[in-house]
Design an enzyme around this catalytic site. Structure first.
Site, mmCIF file in Angstrom:
data_model
loop_
_atom_site.group_PDB
_atom_site.id
_atom_site.type_symbol
_atom_site.label_atom_id
_atom_site.label_comp_id
_atom_site.label_asym_id
_atom_site.label_seq_id
_atom_site.Cartn_x
_atom_site.Cartn_y
_atom_site.Cartn_z
ATOM 1 N N ASP A 146 0.674 -1.184 -0.056
ATOM 2 C CA ASP A 146 -0.084 -0.036 0.070
ATOM 3 C C ASP A 146 0.833 1.323 -0.120
ATOM 4 O O ASP A 146 0.471 2.311 -0.789
ATOM 5 C CB ASP A 146 -1.082 -0.204 1.327
ATOM 6 C CG ASP A 146 -1.872 1.012 1.247
ATOM 7 O OD1 ASP A 146 -3.096 0.909 0.673
ATOM 8 O OD2 ASP A 146 -1.485 2.169 1.674
ATOM 9 N N VAL A 173 -5.849 2.167 0.340
ATOM 10 C CA VAL A 173 -5.955 1.927 -0.958
ATOM 11 C C VAL A 173 -6.185 0.315 -0.757
ATOM 12 O O VAL A 173 -7.112 -0.251 -1.595
ATOM 13 C CB VAL A 173 -4.872 1.999 -1.914
ATOM 14 C CG1 VAL A 173 -5.103 1.475 -3.160
ATOM 15 C CG2 VAL A 173 -4.428 3.553 -1.881
ATOM 16 N N ASP A 174 -5.518 -0.432 0.162
ATOM 17 C CA ASP A 174 -6.070 -2.068 0.280
ATOM 18 C C ASP A 174 -7.458 -1.898 0.625
ATOM 19 O O ASP A 174 -8.005 -2.900 0.171
ATOM 20 C CB ASP A 174 -5.028 -2.456 1.328
ATOM 21 C CG ASP A 174 -3.823 -2.851 0.899
ATOM 22 O OD1 ASP A 174 -3.824 -3.877 -0.067
ATOM 23 O OD2 ASP A 174 -2.836 -2.751 1.406
ATOM 24 N N VAL A 175 -7.820 -1.075 1.772
ATOM 25 C CA VAL A 175 -8.989 -1.266 2.012
ATOM 26 C C VAL A 175 -10.356 -1.043 0.990
ATOM 27 O O VAL A 175 -11.024 -1.487 0.614
ATOM 28 C CB VAL A 175 -9.297 -0.396 3.263
ATOM 29 C CG1 VAL A 175 -11.101 -0.260 3.662
ATOM 30 C CG2 VAL A 175 -8.572 -0.608 4.470
#
Length: 372
Positions: A146, A173-175
């Site tokens: 991320d 951004v992962d979420v």
């Protein structure tokens, strides 16, 4: 008994760390059966991403809160994908699954004989979701962490104090990729309901970052403007930033002229509405520094909690800068319960934010202990 809207959907979860596990946890909350495939001995990387850890008893090892945050409502299946026996066990899982999700480096599942083309040849209605960092072409070999995504996508360039790029405080951004993955998988399930056809769903974190920057990336594409970091200020709305008060900072999010008029009245300076420098949002953007100085002079006379009460009653969006503990306290004060109980455990969890009137999220299983 039906457990949720996705009751009967089986997910073979080959993902690890955050984006994929967040997506599969959301699906698990909504009733899907999620089987998390993990490496022998070590399991998901985030099992060791601590401290902090959840309290442990004599029979279990401490569990990192990072792992616990995205792995409830799953069971764990330890599989060594480097062995033929392990790969066959994985194929057995896929045969009874509706969805496969994986976030290995591009090409890894193909090398293991578990790629989309191989699996769909045996199971044409399979939905296969692949998450990469930078796509499956020229960026295939770039690790999809991320921090790198935030740096290389431009997100850090618009975050933080002026000319001091900063990452967002969570791997956002992962979420966001996890949320987009759920949307893609649900759309594919809907298509399968109509046609019987499975399909491949592809996401890369880099594209999710570009899409999620919304007005910032469109400013570049549509107006050839390259946004820069502005701290807590907004490039297109004023006053929309953090202000000093008598004690701690206060966020003001004044989005239109009506709210601005309410703000000036509440602060005892209604004459500012008639100042041509502040009459419209466009004018306020052009005279940002002068307006901020005028407002700060008034706001520094009282504390943030005072202004929160006064401005909220006046219909002006405002709020103090809470830490996470204060955020939980505030949530409960307005009738939102952010924490939930997982059945049969005392492991705390933040609730699923999706409210459904007939098939609400359920919390049936704690994050799994790694099988030995």
């Amino acid at each position: 008994m039906m457990t949720g809207a996705l009751d009967g959907v089986v997910v073979a979860d080959f993902s690890r760390v955050l984006a994929g596990p967040y997506a599969t946890m959301m699906m698990g909350d909504l009733g899907a059966e999620v089987v998390k495939v993990e490496r022998p001995r070590t399991g998901d990387d985030t099992r060791s991403w601590g401290p902090p850890y959840l309290p442990a008893d004599e029979s279990t090892d401490p569990m990192a809160t990072y792992f616990a945050s995205v792995n409830r409502n799953k069971t764990s299946l330890v599989v060594d994908l480097q062995t033929e026996d392990g790969r066959e066990r994985a194929r057995d899982l896929v045969r009874r699954s509706d969805v496969v999700i994986e976030n290995f480096r591009a090409g890894t599942m193909e090398r293991l004989g578990l790629g989309y083309d191989t699996l769909v040849a045996e199971k044409p209605d399979l939905i296969y979701c692949a998450i990469t960092g930078f796509g499956r072409d020229g960026g295939a070999d770039i690790p999809g962490y991320d921090l790198l995504i935030q740096a290389m996508s431009g997100l850090m360039s618009i975050t933080g104090p002026d000319d001091s790029p900063s990452k967002v405080g969570v791997a956002v951004v992962d979420v966001l990729t996890g949320v987009h993955a759920v949307a893609g998988i649900l759309a594919a399930l809907r298509h399968r309901d109509r046609t019987g056809e499975g399909q491949r769903v592809d996401l890369d974190l880099f594209m999710v970052a570009l899409s999620s920057m919304a007005n910032m990336t469109t400013a570049y594409l549509g107006a050839d403007v390259v946004p820069r970091s502005m701290g807590n200020r907004h490039p297109s709305i004023v006053p929309y930033e953090v202000f000093s008060t008598a004690d701690r900072p206060l966020a003001l999010a004044v989005g239109n002229d009506t709210q601005f008029a309410r703000l000036t009245t509440a602060l005892g300076v209604p004459e500012l509405v008639d100042d041509e420098r502040y009459a419209t949002n466009t004018a306020r953007v052009a005279h940002r520094d002068a307006l901020v100085a005028d407002l700060t002079e008034k706001l520094r006379r009282e504390g943030a909690d005072h202004w929160y009460q006064v401005l909220t009653r006046a219909g002006v969006p405002a709020g103090p800068i809470n830490d996470i503990a204060e955020a939980f306290t505030f949530a409960r004060s307005i009738g939102i319960e952010p924490a939930v109980d997982v059945e049969g455990t005392d492991i705390p969890a933040v609730g699923n934010p999706i409210g459904m009137s007939l098939t609400p999220a359920t919390y049936r299983l704690p994050p799994p202990v790694l099988p030995t």
